[in-house]
Design an enzyme around this catalytic site. Structure first.
Site, PDB file in Angstrom:
ATOM      1  CG  ASP A   4       0.289  -2.382  14.343  1.00 22.59           C
ATOM      2  OD1 ASP A   4       0.919  -2.344  14.479  1.00 22.59           O
ATOM      3  OD2 ASP A   4       0.026  -2.382  15.745  1.00 22.59           O
ATOM      4  CD  GLU A  41      -2.574  -1.956   2.652  1.00 25.09           C
ATOM      5  OE1 GLU A  41      -2.044  -0.527   3.316  1.00 25.09           O
ATOM      6  OE2 GLU A  41      -3.039  -3.071   2.269  1.00 25.09           O
ATOM      7  CD  GLN A  84       0.235   2.665   4.993  1.00 23.82           C
ATOM      8  OE1 GLN A  84      -0.609   2.836   5.404  1.00 23.82           O
ATOM      9  NE2 GLN A  84       0.396   2.728   3.647  1.00 23.82           N
ATOM     10  CG  PHE A  85       1.734   0.487  10.528  1.00 19.62           C
ATOM     11  CD1 PHE A  85       2.251   1.307  11.429  1.00 19.62           C
ATOM     12  CD2 PHE A  85       1.116   1.950   9.842  1.00 19.62           C
ATOM     13  CE1 PHE A  85       2.634   2.925  11.828  1.00 19.62           C
ATOM     14  CE2 PHE A  85       1.024   2.900   9.977  1.00 19.62           C
ATOM     15  CZ  PHE A  85       2.126   3.624  10.687  1.00 19.62           C
ATOM     16  CB  SER A  98      -6.608  -5.564  -1.297  1.00 18.38           C
ATOM     17  OG  SER A  98      -7.566  -5.282  -1.712  1.00 18.38           O
ATOM     18  CD  GLU A  99      -4.019  -4.329   4.497  1.00 20.11           C
ATOM     19  OE1 GLU A  99      -5.060  -5.029   4.223  1.00 20.11           O
ATOM     20  OE2 GLU A  99      -3.672  -3.608   5.575  1.00 20.11           O
ATOM     21  CB  ILE A 136       0.513  -9.046   8.949  1.00 18.65           C
ATOM     22  CG1 ILE A 136       1.416  -9.273   8.446  1.00 18.65           C
ATOM     23  CG2 ILE A 136       0.459  -9.178  10.846  1.00 18.65           C
ATOM     24  CD1 ILE A 136       2.760  -9.773   8.552  1.00 18.65           C
ATOM     25  CG  HIS A 179      -0.336   2.974  13.678  1.00 18.08           C
ATOM     26  ND1 HIS A 179      -1.691   3.198  13.575  1.00 18.08           N
ATOM     27  CD2 HIS A 179      -0.123   2.556  12.381  1.00 18.08           C
ATOM     28  CE1 HIS A 179      -2.490   3.141  12.901  1.00 18.08           C
ATOM     29  NE2 HIS A 179      -2.069   2.930  12.083  1.00 18.08           N
TER      30      HIS A 179
END
Lengths: 378, 335
Positions: B91, B35, B88-89, B65-66, B93, B135
């Protein structure tokens, strides 16, 4: 995408093809194609019948997710693919593993599909299977044959389908991926995510929705609130086609249309194949399914047998005589009412080779259970 | 390639960036997907300039859309590519969890070694910065409990570069925890090697400080807390050996046990929650394999079993601190 004209009959299409008229739609099928398709339908049915019987005799481990009554979706959608195309079948699609690229010859060792030996090796849980029986029957795959391995988390292979065709596109290849999904899996978040991603990047991914009306014990009206699921495609700005999932020719035509659209660079699409699940979710569920599903619905759903429908079409076209059509009358019958004599010899013999191989193949040695978690770094 | 103007000292973020640029340069099969990693260059700038350098065919800005990011990367790897995924973080995941633990982690196993997935999933991780619940996470234990994934967490610029390069070359999926509080930390800037000379192998711990009285095992940001605690211990007359695991899976047990032959005392520190945290795994391994070496009960210092709260007094209260590590190590030394 040009919408298929619903008024156009098979006969009209065929007669047009015979006149050599330019047809913007998928290549028209010849008499021998029809004969091959019927034979493949018999093979898919016989495979399922045989497995049901083997399972009942206690010879197989795990669960059988019958594809009975949904064979036309598998046979029809795979028939027009190229060997270089990818597929991701799910648990109810066992015949897809060997039906892929069958036009290259059922026993051709070089075809881009699994041999019946490999598939049976897996069903019997033997080392002579891709993956050496490490995951259950329905999750086999083969990157060599361009079959993505599924997991039990449904719709979970659509992203991988996006990835494999993206890689091909980067390498200048025009492959297409066909993903198979039950209508139940369409409610998964990843179903939306992946189709959205495919449409953003115009990836050649065709999402087949095998709408068999039941997700385990939940009816379709509790899964989504559309009359025709295919309309979901509107939200992604992609074509949504509806095929009669009992009619192998209609499935072939609609999927071929979607594949041609994808291959020409126009992007993904959804093909909803309307069908009906013949038995329970798995063989463990047959008894309960007989109770939770209304009897009338089951009767109606099973009344349109894809083998019977194909025979009618072939009779109409003059490809099959009434006498020939009556030779193997399997349509409308359950596994318990069928024997090997009810199926064409070629079908029975083909599967027999696979079963023979599977029985002779050894079970994996126990220590393999601890192997291959990681690949060694060279 | 001169990415970094100042060749003398590089920060943690630029070291990562250098690793990515070098590997993408060497191997054209690398595809990056995440992202805001292309046009923007990543939320923190780790991929700054990557798309400009390697093009939109190799660096993809994905929708939020991980699961599909990970799954698409998996498909790329199935078909001859190597993938670098940015969360992006770290978290976030969790939104790709199924794809990671069920699809990616198991592929080599399921195929009896036929197919491996050469994928690195990297992202900014860790607390102590006011990032609050979503985060600040260190969720490495989820993945340590999912066979088939390697797990890496560097604490210095040289390790960040060397370990990321090794991870990118590894044939297996790797979850790579970048400590965002260290990204631009001036105090830890250091020279890093160029090219293959910078490689750091996975699975090898590093002794950050030698000592003979107590072994303190840790990784990530806590390395610095432990080094500060070691200074406190020195004032009390104890020499702590501080081991930075660097890689959690595979775990370098040997370096830990070797250290304990000297110290006979063990403190393990991590900032993840206590129950089933990775510190407990280190302790269990020592208890099983080096029980005879222990002269004192081994100790875990971790976050309390809470989320990471936002307000500073709350956050610091639940996390390991120099004080809590010093105190635990002193108790161990004096046992």
């Amino acid at each position: 995408m040009a919408k298929t004209d619903p008024a156009r009959t098979t006969k009209e299409r065929q007669s047009k093809a015979e006149k050599g008229a330019a047809d913007p739609l998928p290549a028209s099928l010849t008499k021998s194609d029809y004969q091959e398709l019927l034979l493949q339908l018999y093979l898919a049915r016989y495979f399922d019948v045989r497995l049901i019987k083997e399972k009942k005799r206690g010879r197989l481990r795990g669960t059988l997710y019958s594809s009975h009554n949904q064979e036309a979706i598998l046979v029809g959608s795979l028939f027009g693919l190229r060997p270089t195309d990818w597929i991701s079948p799910i648990h109810r699609d066992m015949p897809a593993f060997f039906l892929k690229d069958m036009r290259a010859g059922w026993s051709n060792p070089n075809r881009s599909g699994m041999s019946i030996e490999e598939v049976c090796g897996q069903v019997w849980g033997k080392v002579g299977s891709p993956g050496r029986a490490r995951d259950n029957w329905s999750h086999i795959g083969s990157t060599k044959h361009k079959i993505i391995h599924s997991t039990s988390m449904l719709a979970g292979t659509i992203p991988a389908a996006c990835g494999v065709v993206l890689a091909d596109r980067l390498d200048g290849k025009d492959s297409v991926a066909l993903t198979f999904n039950g209508e139940g899996s369409t409610a998964q978040g990843v179903f939306h995510e992946a189709i959205n991603f495919a449409s953003v990047h115009k990836l050649p991914v065709v999402t087949i929705v095998e709408n068999n009306q039941w997700a385990f014990g939940t009816p379709a009206h509790l899964e989504y609130a559309l009359e025709d699921f295919a309309r979901r495609a509107d939200g992604y700005g992609i074509p949504g086609l509806i095929a009669d999932g009992q009619d192998v020719i209609d499935v072939y035509e609609k999927v071929s249309e979607a594949v041609a659209w994808a291959r020409s660079g126009k992007g993904p699409s959804i093909v909803e194949c309307k069908s009906f699940r013949a038995y329970g979710h798995g063989d463990h569920d047959d008894d309960r399914a007989a109770k939770y599903r209304p009897k009338d619905e089951v009767k109606a759903g099973r009344s349109r047998d894809p083998i019977g429908i194909m025979k009618e079409k072939m009779i109409e076209l003059g490809y099959l005589s009434q006498k020939e059509a009556e030779k193997y009358p399997v349509e409308g019958k359950g596994a318990n009412d069928l024997t090997d004599e009810d199926f064409p010899k070629q079908v029975v013999e083909y599967l027999a080779k696979g079963v023979e191989f599977a029985i002779a193949s050894p079970v994996p040695p126990p220590e393999e259970g601890a192997m291959w978690v990681f690949r060694e770094v060279e | 390639m001169a990415l970094i103007e100042n060749t003398e000292k590089v920060n943690y973020l630029n070291a990562l960036r250098e690793a990515i640029f070098e590997e993408f340069e060497l191997n054209e099969n690398f595809i990056a997907i995440g992202e805001d990693i292309g046009l923007l260059g990543g939320a923190f700038g780790v991929t700054d300039g990557l798309q400009a350098r390697f093009g939109t065919d190799r660096v993809y800005d994905a929708p939020i859309s991980e699961a599909t990011i990970v799954g698409t990367a998996c498909g790329l790897c199935l078909n001859g590519k190597r993938a670098m995924v940015e969360m992006q973080f770290i978290d976030f995941i969790s939104c790709g969890f199924d794809q990671i633990v069920n699809m990616v982690a198991t592929y080599h196993y399921r195929t009896a070694g036929e197919v491996s997935i050469p994928m690195v999933i990297r992202g900014p991780a860790g607390a102590y910065g006011g990032g609050a619940l979503y985060h600040s996470q260190m969720n490495e234990a989820w993945f340590a409990n999912s066979p088939g994934l390697k797990i890496v967490c560097p604490s210095t610029p040289a390790d960040a570069k060397g370990l990321l390069k090794s991870a990118l070359r590894d044939p297996n999926p790797v979850i790579f925890y970048e400590i965002k509080e260290l990204y631009r930390k001036r105090q830890i800037e250091e020279p890093v090697e160029r090219g293959d000379a910078s490689l750091v192998p996975l699975g090898k711990a590093k002794v950050r400080r030698e000592g003979s009285d107590v072994t303190i095992v840790t990784y990530g940001q806590n390395v610095y807390h432990c080094l500060d605690a070691a200074n406190n211990l020195k004032a009390e007359g104890f020499e702590a050996e501080v081991i930075d695991l660097r890689t959690l899976v595979p775990l370098d047990k040997q370096t830990v046990i070797e250290s304990m032959t000297k110290t006979n005392r063990l403190v393990v520190v991590n900032e993840a929650p206590r129950t089933c945290g990775f510190a407990g795994e280190v302790l269990a391994n020592v208890a099983e394999e080096a029980f005879e070496l222990l002269d004192a009960p081994p100790v875990r210092i971790s976050r309390m079993d809470t989320p990471v709260p936002w307000a500073k007094p709350l956050e610091m209260h639940v996390l390991p601190s120099v004080e809590s590590i010093t105190e635990a190590a002193l108790r161990t030394c004096r046992y």
